[in-house]
Design a protein around this motif. Structure first.
Motif, PDB file in Angstrom:
ATOM      1  N   PHE A  16       0.858  -1.181   0.000  1.00  0.00           N
ATOM      2  CA  PHE A  16       0.000   0.000   0.000  1.00  0.00           C
ATOM      3  C   PHE A  16       0.900   1.239   0.000  1.00  0.00           C
ATOM      4  CE2 PHE A  16      -2.439  -3.296   2.162  1.00  0.00           C
ATOM      5  CZ  PHE A  16      -3.669  -3.225   1.517  1.00  0.00           C
ATOM      6  N   LYS A  17       0.540   2.273  -0.747  1.00  0.00           N
ATOM      7  CA  LYS A  17       1.330   3.504  -0.777  1.00  0.00           C
ATOM      8  C   LYS A  17       1.010   4.369   0.433  1.00  0.00           C
ATOM      9  CE  LYS A  17       1.913   3.785  -5.788  1.00  0.00           C
ATOM     10  NZ  LYS A  17       1.687   4.606  -7.007  1.00  0.00           N
ATOM     11  N   LYS A  18       2.042   4.894   1.055  1.00  0.00           N
ATOM     12  CA  LYS A  18       1.889   5.733   2.251  1.00  0.00           C
ATOM     13  C   LYS A  18       1.019   6.945   1.956  1.00  0.00           C
ATOM     14  CE  LYS A  18       4.612   8.145   5.809  1.00  0.00           C
ATOM     15  NZ  LYS A  18       5.976   8.453   6.294  1.00  0.00           N
ATOM     16  N   ILE A  19       1.222   7.579   0.799  1.00  0.00           N
ATOM     17  CA  ILE A  19       0.477   8.789   0.475  1.00  0.00           C
ATOM     18  C   ILE A  19      -1.025   8.503   0.383  1.00  0.00           C
ATOM     19  CG2 ILE A  19       0.769   8.524  -2.030  1.00  0.00           C
ATOM     20  CD1 ILE A  19       1.022  11.602  -2.178  1.00  0.00           C
ATOM     21  N   ASP A  20      -1.390   7.312  -0.107  1.00  0.00           N
ATOM     22  CA  ASP A  20      -2.804   6.948  -0.208  1.00  0.00           C
ATOM     23  C   ASP A  20      -3.416   6.728   1.170  1.00  0.00           C
ATOM     24  OD1 ASP A  20      -2.684   7.089  -2.972  1.00  0.00           O
ATOM     25  OD2 ASP A  20      -2.224   4.946  -3.194  1.00  0.00           O
ATOM     26  N   LEU A  21      -2.626   6.160   2.079  1.00  0.00           N
ATOM     27  CA  LEU A  21      -3.120   5.929   3.430  1.00  0.00           C
ATOM     28  C   LEU A  21      -3.218   7.233   4.216  1.00  0.00           C
ATOM     29  CD1 LEU A  21      -1.101   2.684   4.236  1.00  0.00           C
ATOM     30  CD2 LEU A  21      -3.577   2.851   4.019  1.00  0.00           C
ATOM     31  N   GLN A  22      -2.288   8.168   3.989  1.00  0.00           N
ATOM     32  CA  GLN A  22      -2.315   9.448   4.701  1.00  0.00           C
ATOM     33  C   GLN A  22      -3.577  10.242   4.399  1.00  0.00           C
ATOM     34  OE1 GLN A  22       1.605  10.896   3.469  1.00  0.00           O
ATOM     35  NE2 GLN A  22       2.224  11.015   5.624  1.00  0.00           N
ATOM     36  N   ILE A  23      -4.081  10.116   3.196  1.00  0.00           N
ATOM     37  CA  ILE A  23      -5.308  10.818   2.815  1.00  0.00           C
ATOM     38  C   ILE A  23      -6.479  10.399   3.710  1.00  0.00           C
ATOM     39  CG2 ILE A  23      -7.021  11.066   0.955  1.00  0.00           C
ATOM     40  CD1 ILE A  23      -4.693  10.799  -1.032  1.00  0.00           C
ATOM     41  N   LEU A  24      -6.407   9.172   4.244  1.00  0.00           N
ATOM     42  CA  LEU A  24      -7.517   8.605   5.009  1.00  0.00           C
ATOM     43  C   LEU A  24      -7.305   8.682   6.522  1.00  0.00           C
ATOM     44  CD1 LEU A  24      -7.995   5.362   2.858  1.00  0.00           C
ATOM     45  CD2 LEU A  24      -9.368   7.456   2.749  1.00  0.00           C
ATOM     46  N   GLY A  30     -12.683   5.057   6.555  1.00  0.00           N
ATOM     47  CA  GLY A  30     -12.064   4.983   5.238  1.00  0.00           C
ATOM     48  C   GLY A  30     -11.029   3.866   5.187  1.00  0.00           C
ATOM     49  N   TYR A  31     -10.833   3.282   4.007  1.00  0.00           N
ATOM     50  CA  TYR A  31      -9.906   2.155   3.906  1.00  0.00           C
ATOM     51  C   TYR A  31      -9.345   2.026   2.507  1.00  0.00           C
ATOM     52  CZ  TYR A  31     -13.931  -0.154   1.723  1.00  0.00           C
ATOM     53  OH  TYR A  31     -14.989  -0.456   0.899  1.00  0.00           O
ATOM     54  N   LEU A  32      -8.247   1.293   2.420  1.00  0.00           N
ATOM     55  CA  LEU A  32      -7.712   0.819   1.153  1.00  0.00           C
ATOM     56  C   LEU A  32      -7.840  -0.697   1.127  1.00  0.00           C
ATOM     57  CD1 LEU A  32      -4.420   2.887   0.649  1.00  0.00           C
ATOM     58  CD2 LEU A  32      -6.697   3.320  -0.302  1.00  0.00           C
ATOM     59  N   GLN A  33      -8.037  -1.221  -0.059  1.00  0.00           N
ATOM     60  CA  GLN A  33      -8.273  -2.663  -0.185  1.00  0.00           C
ATOM     61  C   GLN A  33      -7.350  -3.260  -1.239  1.00  0.00           C
ATOM     62  OE1 GLN A  33     -12.429  -3.986   0.025  1.00  0.00           O
ATOM     63  NE2 GLN A  33     -12.079  -5.190  -1.817  1.00  0.00           N
ATOM     64  N   SER A  34      -6.837  -4.432  -0.940  1.00  0.00           N
ATOM     65  CA  SER A  34      -5.956  -5.139  -1.866  1.00  0.00           C
ATOM     66  C   SER A  34      -6.778  -5.804  -2.975  1.00  0.00           C
ATOM     67  CB  SER A  34      -5.173  -6.214  -1.114  1.00  0.00           C
ATOM     68  OG  SER A  34      -6.016  -7.331  -0.835  1.00  0.00           O
ATOM     69  N   PRO A  35      -6.104  -6.327  -3.980  1.00  0.00           N
ATOM     70  CA  PRO A  35      -6.811  -7.189  -4.938  1.00  0.00           C
ATOM     71  C   PRO A  35      -7.329  -8.445  -4.233  1.00  0.00           C
ATOM     72  CG  PRO A  35      -4.652  -6.526  -5.782  1.00  0.00           C
ATOM     73  CD  PRO A  35      -4.684  -6.149  -4.333  1.00  0.00           C
ATOM     74  N   MET A  36      -8.196  -9.167  -4.926  1.00  0.00           N
ATOM     75  CA  MET A  36      -8.704 -10.440  -4.421  1.00  0.00           C
ATOM     76  C   MET A  36      -7.718 -11.544  -4.805  1.00  0.00           C
ATOM     77  SD  MET A  36     -11.704 -11.514  -2.959  1.00  0.00           S
ATOM     78  CE  MET A  36     -13.063 -10.560  -3.658  1.00  0.00           C
ATOM     79  N   TYR A  37      -7.407 -12.406  -3.830  1.00  0.00           N
ATOM     80  CA  TYR A  37      -6.477 -13.505  -4.070  1.00  0.00           C
ATOM     81  C   TYR A  37      -7.215 -14.836  -3.919  1.00  0.00           C
ATOM     82  CZ  TYR A  37      -3.036  -9.820  -3.387  1.00  0.00           C
ATOM     83  OH  TYR A  37      -2.321  -8.656  -3.495  1.00  0.00           O
ATOM     84  N   THR A  38      -6.949 -15.756  -4.825  1.00  0.00           N
ATOM     85  CA  THR A  38      -7.552 -17.085  -4.768  1.00  0.00           C
ATOM     86  C   THR A  38      -6.660 -18.011  -3.958  1.00  0.00           C
ATOM     87  OG1 THR A  38      -8.654 -16.823  -6.905  1.00  0.00           O
ATOM     88  CG2 THR A  38      -8.364 -19.062  -6.107  1.00  0.00           C
TER      89      THR A  38
END
Length: 284
Positions: A16-24, A30-38
């Protein structure tokens, strides 16, 4: 017989990018989410990671929380033995067992998080390590339905041929299976013994499977034709009924074609037999 149990190792790195998390960091939920993994194609069990820099609800406000969500899909039950690691901060934590949907873990106060060693080169790197123990049913059922519109002129061109046929495109039965199927129609039979008869076949490609039970319904609504069949596929082959005689197929009074087209439907259920996986663990 007991259900099938397979153990799947997990070793996934997620960034996850720090700058994207700082916005939240001052947001509510608020959250960031990873791709889906099988986790396993056989079970179609999947998971993703969600990180909430300011908590995921009022009770966790001011706490950075990480949630791992999983989806059972074909599984009866999932037991997890998962650890989250942040190597840059020398931090690792075993996740509690959680419930059937996932589990949440608090890792830091929001006020201290962004000035900590959790970040390296502007990124938060999460490593998910451990195993999923997945309980599967003895068989998995896949409903399917295929409809094909066939031009009368295309079939008429083959009505005097020996073994001439039209073939549909190929379909995947499911994202977690390599079983494929398509439909063939022979207006003048598929062999000498069936000459003068229109035959329809569901062609099944088993992929890695060794046995598939099929419950099938073939229909042409305009001609009031419907035929239910069952078949056990143990090799790649076709199976299906005699639709009608070749003469009846092109007889306007029989109603097989409407405005120059016939609508053929094949629907039913394919059931994979999973007994070969009984009490085995997947290789690491």
């Amino acid at each position: 017989m007991e259900p099938s149990i397979i153990t799947i190792p997990v070793n996934q790195e997620i960034k996850f990018k720090k700058i994207d998390l700082q916005i939240l960091k001052d947001s509510q939920n608020g959250y960031l989410q990873s791709p889906m993994y099988t986790v396993c194609n056989l079970s179609n069990v999947k998971y993703y990671i969600r990180i909430s820099p300011n908590g995921h609800n009022d009770k966790t406000r001011g706490i950075v929380s990480i949630t791992i969500h999983w989806f059972k899909e074909n599984a009866i039950n999932i037991d997890s033995n998962i650890m989250l690691c942040f190597e840059s901060a020398n931090f690792q934590r075993d996740l509690p067992k959680g419930n059937e949907y996932g589990v949440t873990l608090g890792i830091s106060k929001t006020s201290k998080f962004f000035d900590s060693k959790f970040f390296a080169n502007g990124e938060l790197i999460v490593k998910v390590k451990g195993t999923f123990k997945i309980t599967l049913p003895l068989s998995i059922k896949y409903p399917f339905s295929a409809q094909r519109k066939i031009k009368e002129s295309d079939l008429e061109a083959l009505k005097s041929s020996n073994n001439g046929y039209l073939k549909s495109k190929r379909f995947n039965v499911s994202s977690d299976s390599d079983i494929k199927y398509y439909i063939n129609i022979y207006p003048n039979g598929n062999k000498d013994a069936n000459r003068g008869k229109t035959r329809v076949f569901l062609q099944l490609q088993l992929g890695s499977e060794t046995k598939v039970n099929a419950y099938l319904n073939y229909s042409v609504g305009s001609a009031n034709f419907s035929c239910r069949l069952t078949h056990v596929f143990e090799k790649c082959e076709g199976y299906g009924p005699c639709l009608c005689s070749t003469d009846d197929l092109f007889d306007p009074e029989k109603g097989y074609f409407v405005d120059g087209e016939m609508t053929l439907k094949v629907a039913g259920t394919l059931k994979r037999i999973l007994s070969i996986f009984l009490n085995r663990s997947a290789p690491g």
